[in-house]
Design a protein around this motif. Structure first.
Motif, short mmCIF file in Angstrom:
data_model
loop_
_atom_site.label_atom_id
_atom_site.label_comp_id
_atom_site.label_asym_id
_atom_site.label_seq_id
_atom_site.Cartn_x
_atom_site.Cartn_y
_atom_site.Cartn_z
N VAL A 27 29.55 29.91 63.06
CA VAL A 27 29.32 30.00 61.61
C VAL A 27 30.32 30.96 60.96
CG1 VAL A 27 27.68 30.73 59.84
CG2 VAL A 27 26.91 29.31 61.74
N GLY A 28 30.66 32.05 61.63
CA GLY A 28 31.68 32.94 61.10
C GLY A 28 33.00 32.22 60.89
N ASN A 29 33.37 31.39 61.84
CA ASN A 29 34.59 30.58 61.71
C ASN A 29 34.51 29.63 60.53
OD1 ASN A 29 36.67 30.68 64.18
ND2 ASN A 29 34.64 31.20 64.95
N ILE A 30 33.36 28.97 60.38
CA ILE A 30 33.19 28.01 59.30
C ILE A 30 33.32 28.68 57.94
CG2 ILE A 30 31.52 26.47 58.18
CD1 ILE A 30 30.39 25.87 60.99
N VAL A 31 32.65 29.81 57.79
CA VAL A 31 32.64 30.52 56.51
C VAL A 31 34.06 30.90 56.08
CG1 VAL A 31 31.95 32.66 55.37
CG2 VAL A 31 30.28 31.36 56.70
N ARG A 32 34.82 31.49 56.99
CA ARG A 32 36.17 31.93 56.63
C ARG A 32 37.09 30.73 56.38
NH1 ARG A 32 38.37 37.08 57.24
NH2 ARG A 32 40.37 37.15 56.12
N ALA A 33 36.99 29.71 57.24
CA ALA A 33 37.86 28.55 57.10
C ALA A 33 37.56 27.75 55.84
CB ALA A 33 37.73 27.65 58.33
N ARG A 34 36.31 27.78 55.38
CA ARG A 34 35.96 27.07 54.15
C ARG A 34 36.81 27.55 52.98
NH1 ARG A 34 35.85 25.61 49.97
NH2 ARG A 34 34.27 24.63 48.65
N HIS A 35 37.19 28.81 52.99
CA HIS A 35 37.91 29.37 51.86
C HIS A 35 39.37 29.70 52.15
CE1 HIS A 35 34.48 29.84 49.09
NE2 HIS A 35 33.80 29.81 50.21
N GLU A 36 39.77 29.73 53.45
CA GLU A 36 41.13 30.18 53.73
C GLU A 36 41.98 29.25 54.59
OE1 GLU A 36 41.72 34.19 54.89
OE2 GLU A 36 40.43 35.00 53.33
N ALA A 37 41.39 28.34 55.34
CA ALA A 37 42.22 27.44 56.16
C ALA A 37 43.05 26.56 55.24
CB ALA A 37 41.34 26.60 57.07
N GLU A 38 44.32 26.44 55.53
CA GLU A 38 45.22 25.71 54.64
C GLU A 38 44.93 24.22 54.58
OE1 GLU A 38 47.52 25.82 58.57
OE2 GLU A 38 45.75 26.71 57.62
N PHE A 84 39.50 29.85 66.53
CA PHE A 84 38.84 31.11 66.86
C PHE A 84 37.46 30.83 67.45
CE2 PHE A 84 38.73 35.60 64.66
CZ PHE A 84 38.84 36.20 65.90
N ASP A 85 37.18 29.55 67.78
CA ASP A 85 35.86 29.15 68.25
C ASP A 85 35.77 29.22 69.77
OD1 ASP A 85 37.82 27.14 67.82
OD2 ASP A 85 36.37 25.54 68.14
N ASP A 86 34.55 29.05 70.28
CA ASP A 86 34.27 29.28 71.69
C ASP A 86 35.05 28.33 72.61
OD1 ASP A 86 32.83 26.87 71.48
OD2 ASP A 86 30.89 27.85 71.50
N TYR A 262 40.46 36.60 69.64
CA TYR A 262 41.67 36.41 68.84
C TYR A 262 41.74 34.96 68.36
CZ TYR A 262 42.56 40.17 72.20
OH TYR A 262 42.43 41.29 73.00
N PRO A 263 42.23 34.72 67.12
CA PRO A 263 42.24 33.37 66.56
C PRO A 263 43.48 32.56 66.95
CG PRO A 263 42.99 34.90 64.90
CD PRO A 263 42.64 35.73 66.12
N SER A 264 43.60 32.28 68.23
CA SER A 264 44.75 31.54 68.72
C SER A 264 44.35 30.82 70.00
CB SER A 264 45.92 32.49 69.00
OG SER A 264 45.55 33.46 69.97
N CYS A 265 45.26 29.98 70.49
CA CYS A 265 44.96 29.23 71.72
C CYS A 265 44.55 30.17 72.84
CB CYS A 265 46.19 28.41 72.12
SG CYS A 265 45.96 27.48 73.65
#
Length: 450
Positions: A27-38, A84-86, A262-265
């Motif tokens: 959910v943390g990933n979803i919230v941030r990506a809703r407003h910032e993922a390009e 950044f997900d599991d 970390y938000p990467s591969c």
């Protein structure tokens, strides 16, 4: 069938607690990506164009409502958009992004309790991960498939079918329908395409659709997993079908799923751990670094190490997420690797440092695969050579984030969008998810509406 009969009260308490942790993380990933993922504006525009914006289903951190399928597509795509997900290291799968949104949307649709939805999530994780392990993942990757999407469709179908309360025959039908929807290609690596995010989101939606079709009596293919043209035989050259049921109900693959710091591969995370440790231990400055080599497995090289010229010159966020030189350079230069680090992609100093960093297949690290996503970083500085090997990266089950670290990661993502108080309220609601009478409370909490 195991998945259809799974009950939350029969699960070990640690499995229930970990399932809640994984929901919080996604959910943390979803919230941030809703407003910032390009990629989000284009995604939302497409959902509207497709007519999937009509309904009462909700998306985290979004005041609008959508059709249930539209909500799954958005939540699942957003969940994977920051990378950044599991991650389950051995299966090489990000299970949460397709599975959790499908279960939540199914729960919204039928007014299910939080406990029922959590049971569906656990079922979905086990299905997706056990299928990936049976392929196995390496051979599946070699064919160019993205297992988070291919296996994720089955996991999402199982999760939603369990929430819907389908019996064993209904669950089998849902999986049979999901078979026709299982897709996902690694070709996104060629140009930093957003398809990696989309195909995981589509897997969530297609699995949800498969379970819905089965719920309405639509007939799916039998023997969807083990049949002559079933998933295992069609998607890998030498599958191991027995692995699907191995220690079922005794070993929980969900518990073997790690959370990314970390938000990467994930293949670059051991190297990031090593870079941060060496920088802190030696007090290294970027200007002192003469060169560095990241030793990883062959599978890791495929995603973050080659082609070398492209990995040393990332031009967009997806490129950066899959660039060993970028994540190592960032960690060495700044002492961190977070979502905001991607603003430095075109920084001249960062680009110069990337040219000094190479990746190679290291035999010692290869020997750890697939049990561990390990890495060895060798840094040349001050006329000396310093080496740090990390076998188990931070966030793996054996080196899992503490409760405080999980909350800090969630806050680091959600506070900027919701505000600290609303984000904390949402986290608290997730923490008592198994006690919610109606899972819709997750999406209609004050935090979500902020």
């Amino acid at each position: 069938m195991f998945a259809s009969g799974l009950r939350l009260e029969a699960l070990p308490p640690e499995v229930v607690a970990r399932a809640r942790d994984l929901v919080l993380d996604l959910v943390g990933n979803i919230v941030r990506a809703r407003h910032e993922a390009e990629s989000t504006p284009a995604l939302l525009a497409a959902v509207k164009a497709l007519g999937l914006d009509h309904g009462s289903a909700r998306v985290f951190a979004d005041p609008a409502t959508y059709s249930p399928a539209g909500a799954v597509l958005i939540n699942a795509t957003l969940g994977h958009s920051l990378d950044f997900d599991d991650t389950h290291a051995v299966a090489v799968v990000h299970p949460g992004a397709p599975v959790i949104p499908a279960a939540i949307a199914a729960g919204e649709l039928v007014g299910a309790s939080g406990a029922e939805v959590l049971a569906g999530i656990v079922a979905g994780y086990e299905v997706a991960l056990r299928l990936a392990l049976a392929l196995p993942a390496g051979a599946h990757y070699d064919r160019g498939f993205h297992p988070s999407a291919t296996c994720g469709a089955f996991g999402a179908a199982a999760a939603a079918a369990r929430v819907f309360g389908l019996d064993a025959a209904g669950m089998a039908s849902a999986l049979g329908i999901a078979l026709s929807q299982s897709a996902g290609s690694l070709q996104f690596l060629a140009n930093g395409a957003w398809t990696k995010r989309f195909q995981v989101g589509w897997a969530g939606m297609s699995g949800f659709a498969a379970a819905t079709l089965a719920r309405e009596g639509f007939k799916g293919a039998s023997e969807a997993i083990e049949g002559k043209h079933g998933f295992l035989n069609a998607y890998a050259p030498a599958p191991q079908p027995a692995r699907v049921l191995q220690d079922l109900g005794q070993v929980w693959e969900l518990m073997l799923t790690g959370v990314k710091p970390y938000p990467s591969c994930r293949w670059g995370h051991a190297g990031i751990d090593a870079a941060l440790a060496l920088r802190a231990e030696l007090g290294l400055e970027a200007s002192e670094i003469e060169g560095a080599t990241l030793g990883i497995s062959r599978a890791g090289m495929l995603l973050v190490g080659s082609p070398a010229e492209r990995k040393a010159n990332p031009t967009n966020i997806v490129d950066g997420q899959f660039s060993g030189p970028f994540v190592i350079a960032t960690a060495l230069a700044t002492g961190q690797m977070g979502w905001d680090s991607y603003a430095q992609l075109q920084d001249p100093a960062r680009k110069a440092l990337m040219q000094k960093i190479t990746c190679e297949n290291d035999p010692e690290i290869e020997a750890e695969f697939p049990a561990n996503m390990s890495g060895k970083l060798t840094v040349r500085a001050r006329g000396k050579t310093f080496t740090r090997t990390v076998i188990v990266p931070k966030g793996e089950p054996e080196n899992f984030l503490t409760d405080d670290e999980l909350r800090a990661k969630f806050g680091g993502l959600a506070d900027a969008v919701l505000g600290a108080d609303a984000a904390a309220a949402l986290a608290e609601t997730i923490a008592r998810m198994d006690r919610l009478n109606d899972v819709s409370a997750l999406l209609r909490s004050p935090a979500e509406a902020a």
